[in-house]
Design an enzyme around this catalytic site. Sequence first.
Site, PDB file in Angstrom:
ATOM      1  N   CYS A   1       0.855  -1.195   0.000  1.00 24.97           N
ATOM      2  CA  CYS A   1       0.000   0.000   0.000  1.00 24.97           C
ATOM      3  C   CYS A   1       0.886   1.239   0.000  1.00 24.97           C
ATOM      4  CB  CYS A   1      -0.912   0.000   1.224  1.00 24.97           C
ATOM      5  SG  CYS A   1      -1.894   1.512   1.410  1.00 24.97           S
TER       6      CYS A   1
ATOM      7  N   HIS B   1      -5.845   3.695  -9.362  1.00 23.22           N
ATOM      8  CA  HIS B   1      -4.830   3.925  -8.335  1.00 23.22           C
ATOM      9  C   HIS B   1      -5.237   3.112  -7.102  1.00 23.22           C
ATOM     10  CE1 HIS B   1      -3.941   7.858 -10.557  1.00 23.22           C
ATOM     11  NE2 HIS B   1      -2.863   7.086 -10.677  1.00 23.22           N
TER      12      HIS B   1
ATOM     13  N   CYS C   1      -4.661  -0.049  -0.008  1.00 22.25           N
ATOM     14  CA  CYS C   1      -5.296  -1.059   0.833  1.00 22.25           C
ATOM     15  C   CYS C   1      -6.652  -0.550   1.313  1.00 22.25           C
ATOM     16  CB  CYS C   1      -4.400  -1.453   2.005  1.00 22.25           C
ATOM     17  SG  CYS C   1      -4.341  -0.286   3.374  1.00 22.25           S
TER      18      CYS C   1
ATOM     19  N   CYS D   1     -33.803  21.990  10.970  1.00 23.45           N
ATOM     20  CA  CYS D   1     -34.815  21.977   9.907  1.00 23.45           C
ATOM     21  C   CYS D   1     -34.216  21.360   8.651  1.00 23.45           C
ATOM     22  CB  CYS D   1     -35.308  23.390   9.609  1.00 23.45           C
ATOM     23  SG  CYS D   1     -36.584  23.438   8.315  1.00 23.45           S
TER      24      CYS D   1
ATOM     25  N   CYS E   1     -41.389  25.183   8.845  1.00 23.30           N
ATOM     26  CA  CYS E   1     -41.129  25.139  10.285  1.00 23.30           C
ATOM     27  C   CYS E   1     -41.497  26.456  10.958  1.00 23.30           C
ATOM     28  CB  CYS E   1     -39.664  24.804  10.549  1.00 23.30           C
ATOM     29  SG  CYS E   1     -38.507  26.131  10.102  1.00 23.30           S
TER      30      CYS E   1
ATOM     31  N   CYS F   1     -30.871  43.938   0.669  1.00 18.18           N
ATOM     32  CA  CYS F   1     -29.706  43.220   1.199  1.00 18.18           C
ATOM     33  C   CYS F   1     -28.422  44.052   1.214  1.00 18.18           C
ATOM     34  CB  CYS F   1     -29.485  41.928   0.415  1.00 18.18           C
ATOM     35  SG  CYS F   1     -30.815  40.714   0.608  1.00 18.18           S
TER      36      CYS F   1
ATOM     37  N   CYS G   1      -7.172  71.509  31.968  1.00 16.23           N
ATOM     38  CA  CYS G   1      -6.627  72.520  31.068  1.00 16.23           C
ATOM     39  C   CYS G   1      -7.359  72.523  29.734  1.00 16.23           C
ATOM     40  CB  CYS G   1      -5.140  72.256  30.854  1.00 16.23           C
ATOM     41  SG  CYS G   1      -4.358  73.448  29.754  1.00 16.23           S
TER      42      CYS G   1
ATOM     43  N   HIS H   1      -5.295  82.882  22.056  1.00 14.80           N
ATOM     44  CA  HIS H   1      -5.864  82.905  23.403  1.00 14.80           C
ATOM     45  C   HIS H   1      -4.955  83.523  24.457  1.00 14.80           C
ATOM     46  CE1 HIS H   1      -8.851  80.446  21.550  1.00 14.80           C
ATOM     47  NE2 HIS H   1      -9.530  80.312  22.679  1.00 14.80           N
TER      48      HIS H   1
END
Length: 504
Positions: free
Chosen positions: A131, A149, A152, A222, A246, A264, A304, A327
């Site tokens: 094999c 082919h 075993c 289901c 169902c 979708c 701050c 500022h």
Amino acid sequence: MSDLLDDEFYEEEFENDLLDASEFEDEFDEDAEIDDDGFTVERKRRRAHSVSYRVVSVRDLRASLNEKINQLTSIIDLTREQVLGLYRYFKWNRERLLERYIDAPEESLQKAGVGLSGSKQREVVHHEGTCEICYDEGCLPFFSAECDHEFCLACYRQYLDSRISEGESVIQCPEESCTQIVSIQSITKVLDEKSLDRYHRLLDRSFVDDNDHLRWCPAPDCEFAIECHVTQASLSSVVPTVTCNCGKQFCFGCGHDNHQPTICPLVKIWLQKCQDDSETANWIHANTKECPKCSTTIEKNGGCNHMTCKKCKYEFCWVCLGPWTEHGNNWYTCNRYEEKSSTSARDSQSKSRASLERYLHYYNRFANHEQSAKLDHELYEHTHKRMTQMQVDSNLSWVEVQFLKNAVDILFQCRQTLKWTYAFAYYLARNNQTEIFEDNQRDLELAVENLSELCERPCQDCSLSVFKQRVLDKTVYVRSRRDVLLDDTARGLAEGRWEYVVDV
């Protein structure tokens, strides 16, 4: 399915077991006809938001599969194994199969892995040999598929079992360089009954999974499938909602739970946005601002007001969002609210915040109806007890008190619809059509709340007969408002009336 390729199995006639699961729709039967997949399809006049579909059992699927193979073997001179292999390779597209096979028959068979004739019966043989898998030597039971082919029997069986455990129904020869598909007859010779049963269930699943017009019901355990001829290309103009025997209601296009009226492509975008944004959106809105220069979100972690963006290094005032250079030394106070630079920064931030507030408006209502639908599920248990008590307090039968359960059923459906109307509305461009949609949305929402309140409160202020009539009247009205909204939206999709703020 164990006799999939036996002549008797092919010739056996099955009763039409197709069941109509469109119990929630108003429809009228007309003449029946047979579609290209061999399923019986009844042509019906349906509401604008409904699609034609059929619920099919495993028995029907196998009958249809056999019929398709029979039809093709009468056209081209091939074995059933070869026709089955071609069908599976070409995803059950008969037209494409015939076109490719007629143009290049040998190439088509080779690509499908059934190039070699399967007419020779494969048997387990005992002889001296080695094999090539386990390298055992001696007089061993060997087996080979159509490609010859040989390995075993123990290794061949283990190989097939492992492939089936991995969910494969199209199994190639164990020889590494061989593309030959191991035939069903060969597999039947090697596997035990338990493994064969798993293999045949995989064949059933592959027939559905490889067919664009079939989809398994997603409900747990289901075994029904849905047959629907709505194409992927049409999902921007139709929401193919189906209901299994169902009771499971879902979208045939994407497999999600019913999301009418949202198409979708928008569902995919919305769910991704919710996953990315919703958990942090409220916190961001309350605790952060954006850099006026690069729009990076910044959290203030001290008292701050002099802020420096870590990303672009821009310095600005937390209070007015103006440049800090304007500022002076007023680090903790700001009296420059009307400066042009500050106003421009605030306008930019205002637009960004308005966008976030708009999203939260629609998301919060989407989530609210989702939560209400879950509570309506809990209402079923309360309703069942209430129906039982009604029978005790009156001479009504169990059938006569079903009006209360029917009301809860329609409430759940409408909550699901209302939930998705907010996702749909979020992506709509503002125009007259949007105004009409929101009017229908408001009418349905008001009707749902009235029915929900009626179902939850005790009927102490009126007789049972009056209460029953009130519930019946409001149930009919709620259902009609849902139909109006869904029908108008569906017609708008079909006519291309809706305009979106995103590409779909």
